[in-house]
Design a protein around this motif. Structure first.
Motif, PDB file in Angstrom:
ATOM      1  N   ARG B  57       0.814  -1.218   0.000  1.00 38.33           N
ATOM      2  CA  ARG B  57       0.000   0.000   0.000  1.00 38.33           C
ATOM      3  C   ARG B  57       0.846   1.265   0.000  1.00 38.33           C
ATOM      4  N   GLU B  58       2.050   1.180   0.608  1.00 35.58           N
ATOM      5  CA  GLU B  58       2.887   2.392   0.630  1.00 35.58           C
ATOM      6  C   GLU B  58       3.377   2.762  -0.768  1.00 35.58           C
ATOM      7  N   LEU B  59       3.278   1.800  -1.716  1.00 40.62           N
ATOM      8  CA  LEU B  59       3.636   2.132  -3.102  1.00 40.62           C
ATOM      9  C   LEU B  59       2.373   2.355  -3.945  1.00 40.62           C
ATOM     10  N   GLU B 108       9.997   2.754  -6.694  1.00 46.92           N
ATOM     11  CA  GLU B 108       9.329   4.054  -6.545  1.00 46.92           C
ATOM     12  C   GLU B 108       8.937   4.617  -7.920  1.00 46.92           C
ATOM     13  N   ARG B 112       5.235   2.375  -8.638  1.00 47.28           N
ATOM     14  CA  ARG B 112       4.110   3.229  -8.270  1.00 47.28           C
ATOM     15  C   ARG B 112       3.203   3.497  -9.483  1.00 47.28           C
TER      16      ARG B 112
END
Lengths: 259, 380
Positions: B57-59, B108, B112
């Motif tokens: 989720r952080e990506l 990243e 993403r």
């Protein structure tokens, strides 16, 4: 002005019952008629700020359905679940929902679907509002809130009515009132991994078993049968289209359907 | 009642099915006939997380497990094999190796964008002379001072016509045999990056499968995924996950065919009764349902093993072999139940029959899978 919005939803069984209805996690789903109500609530929150709570009466197996409502965007989910509530008719359901609404008060707007796709009565919304002694408008297609008032449009067969009503008030949202948003996978993941559904019993609501369930229900469903349609296809064998039309008219007149 | 699925998985299936029925099913037949990728659907799927199912989720991904992934691919494929294929390849053989072997910066930058569906991924291994024999790759990625010079002719690239980020399997050391193969990322728009004509395929027609050719295509050294020489290892890891996706896809197609056959058998009347009353049709339906069920259980088991961090390669290979063969049998029977109508494009089973066929070919043919499985059983 931030709004405290409550949406009453139901986990329904959509498969045609063949015998006694068995409610399992896989056989239940969110009542399709509740989706426009939930969407309307989310849009109201987007415009005015505030909080959307989904409220339901049902067995523990209904919990995933409430989590789906959280995944769609609701902030809080409350499931009134108690063995004593089994077999509640619409009035007993409304009693339980009204008691839960009192516990969730103060609120500004209470929303319902127009009806459910399993028992299909359309009574629970108006009954709950009546018990709560708040105004109710059914079949709403547009709902705009300003100050402590709502301006609502409701759709009848050939009429469009516009009302102004003081809040708090209850509304049942017409299926054409809003097209519900799709539920995202991120929302589902968050709802199942992190969120909780609050579970309230009848005692938590200050009710006694005699007010809900079979005991609190003045109506009984005695039996349910599927309607068998006996339809037969008839052929018209005349050669020319004109003759076929004449023959069709003759049969319709004979059957008393036209003429 | 399903004994393997948790409430979360049941809700995921229900939600994804509702999305598929509302957004994809209405166009599934048309996009196949027009051989058109449904951007209108993909644009809705991106923000909902379908392009980053297992991305943390952080990506920006949904951070779901492998079992959820299998269920989602199955449901997408139940309405459109071609959409299921796009999402499966994007998630399993592009994003998975990127997350497993990529640097933080690569995750990243590319992870993403891929997770949100803002960019589409493709896995470019197959060449005119290399497919089942992945070590036969001829593409080259030769290191110069500050870049790799890529030359490649990649064929049958799923998502080829729409892909922005391509994992290119190429030789960084032409003399090192299979140890000289690496994975280098090439982005569409780079000079020398050419998308070939779309393939005119038997099935999966809404997926723009094409060749991708790279002519002296310069990419920064930072586009190397993992280390030089790690290409085949990355490829095999990606394909383990990819197999599960294709197996789930085969289950979805077979499930759709079964449902259509059941519905048709209840409606079509011959000899005075619906054909579902005829024993011969009932036997077919029984066989179809059993094949679908067994295939689904095999896919779930492979996914559950992966989710528990246990070895799953052999089980994924068995699931892919069995499910793809089952999909071909089941769609064939569904056409048979429909009789002449099943051979007409007016009925969806005709599409399922065509779509199922390739599941026995891509991401490792049935024969390659038997080689893999036999090696697992015999230990050599």
């Amino acid at each position: 002005m931030p709004l405290n919005i409550i949406v009453c939803i139901k986990a329904v069984v959509t498969d045609m019952p063949t015998a006694r209805v068995v409610r399992t996690v896989d056989s239940l789903r969110l009542n399709l008629f509740d989706l426009p109500a939930l969407e309307t609530a989310l849009q109201l929150r987007e415009t005015h700020g505030g909080k959307v709570t989904v409220l339901s009466l049902g067995p523990p197996q209904a919990q995933p359905v409430l989590k789906e409502a959280l995944a769609m965007g609701a902030d809080r989910a409350v499931l009134v679940s108690d063995p004593a509530a089994a077999g509640s008719d619409t009035l007993a359901t409304a009693n339980a929902l009204a008691a839960a609404l009192s516990k969730l008060a103060p609120f500004d707007v209470v929303l319902f679907g127009t009806r459910t796709c399993d028992s299909d009565t359309g009574q629970v919304g108006p009954q709950t509002a009546t018990i709560m002694n708040i105004p109710v408008i059914c079949g709403v297609t547009r709902l705009a809130v300003s100050a402590q008032q709502a301006e609502v449009v409701r759709l009848l067969d050939q009429l469009v009515e516009t009302y102004a009503v003081d809040l708090p008030a209850a509304f049942t949202i017409h299926p054409e009132g809003a097209r519900s948003r799709d539920i995202g996978l991120m929302g589902l993941a968050a709802a199942f991994d992190a969120a909780t559904v609050e579970s309230w019993t009848i005692a938590d609501l200050g009710l006694v078993p005699a007010q809900v369930g079979d005991a609190g229900s003045p109506t009984r469903v005695l039996s349910m049968q599927t309607v068998k349609r006996d339809r037969q296809c008839e052929f018209i064998s005349a050669q020319q289209p004109e003759q076929q039309a004449d023959e069709l008219m003759r049969r319709l007149v004979e059957a008393g359907l036209v003429g | 009642m399903d004994v393997l699925l948790k409430e979360k998985h049941i809700s995921i299936r229900r939600t994804v099915r509702a999305f598929c029925e509302r957004e994809i099913k209405p166009v599934a037949g048309e996009i196949d006939r027009q051989a058109r990728f449904p951007w209108e659907v993909a644009d809705k799927m991106g923000p909902l997380g379908y392009f980053g199912i297992q991305v943390p989720r952080e990506l920006g991904g949904a951070g779901l497990d492998s079992l959820s992934y299998a269920i989602i691919i199955e449901e997408l494929s139940r309405v459109s094999g071609a959409v299921g294929l796009c999402v499966s390849v994007h998630n399993s053989v592009v994003l998975y190796p990127l997350l497993a072997f990529g640097s933080d910066e690569q995750k990243e930058t590319w992870g993403r964008a891929l997770a949100r569906g803002e960019k589409i991924g493709a896995f470019c291994l197959t060449e005119p002379n290399a497919g089942s024999d992945a070590a036969g790759i001829e593409a080259t990625a030769l290191r110069d001072t500050d870049h790799y010079l890529l030359n490649a002719n990649k064929v049958f690239v799923t998502n080829g016509g729409i892909a922005d980020i391509c994992l290119i399997f190429a030789r960084t050391d032409p003399d090192a045999g299979h140890k000289g193969i690496s994975v280098v990322v090439a982005e569409r728009g780079t000079t020398g990056f050419v998308v070939g004509d779309l393939e005119d395929l038997c099935g999966m027609r809404a997926n723009p499968v094409s060749s991708i050719r790279l002519y002296d295509c310069k990419v920064p050294l930072t586009n190397l995924l993992g280390r030089e020489g790690q290409g085949l290892r990355i490829g095999m890891a990606a394909l383990d996950t990819g197999r599960m996706g294709i197996a789930a896809q085969a289950v979805g197609i077979a499930q759709a065919a079964l449902e259509e056959a059941v519905q048709y058998a209840g409606q079509r009347r011959q000899f005075g009764v619906p054909i579902e009353k005829h024993q011969v049709i009932r036997m077919m339906i029984a066989d179809m349902a059993t094949q679908v069920d067994a295939a689904r259980l095999m896919v779930y088991r492979a996914a559950l093993l992966k989710d528990r961090g246990l070895p799953f390669s052999q089980e994924a290979a068995m699931a892919k072999l069995f499910a793809s063969e089952a999909a071909c049998k089941v769609t064939d029977l569904a056409v048979q139940v429909h009789g002449g109508y099943g051979y007409s494009k007016a009925y969806a089973v005709e599409r399922y029959y065509r779509d199922a066929r390739v599941t026995r070919i891509y991401e490792g043919t049935s024969e390659v899978h038997r080689m893999v499985i036999a090696k697992g059983v015999l230990g050599k």
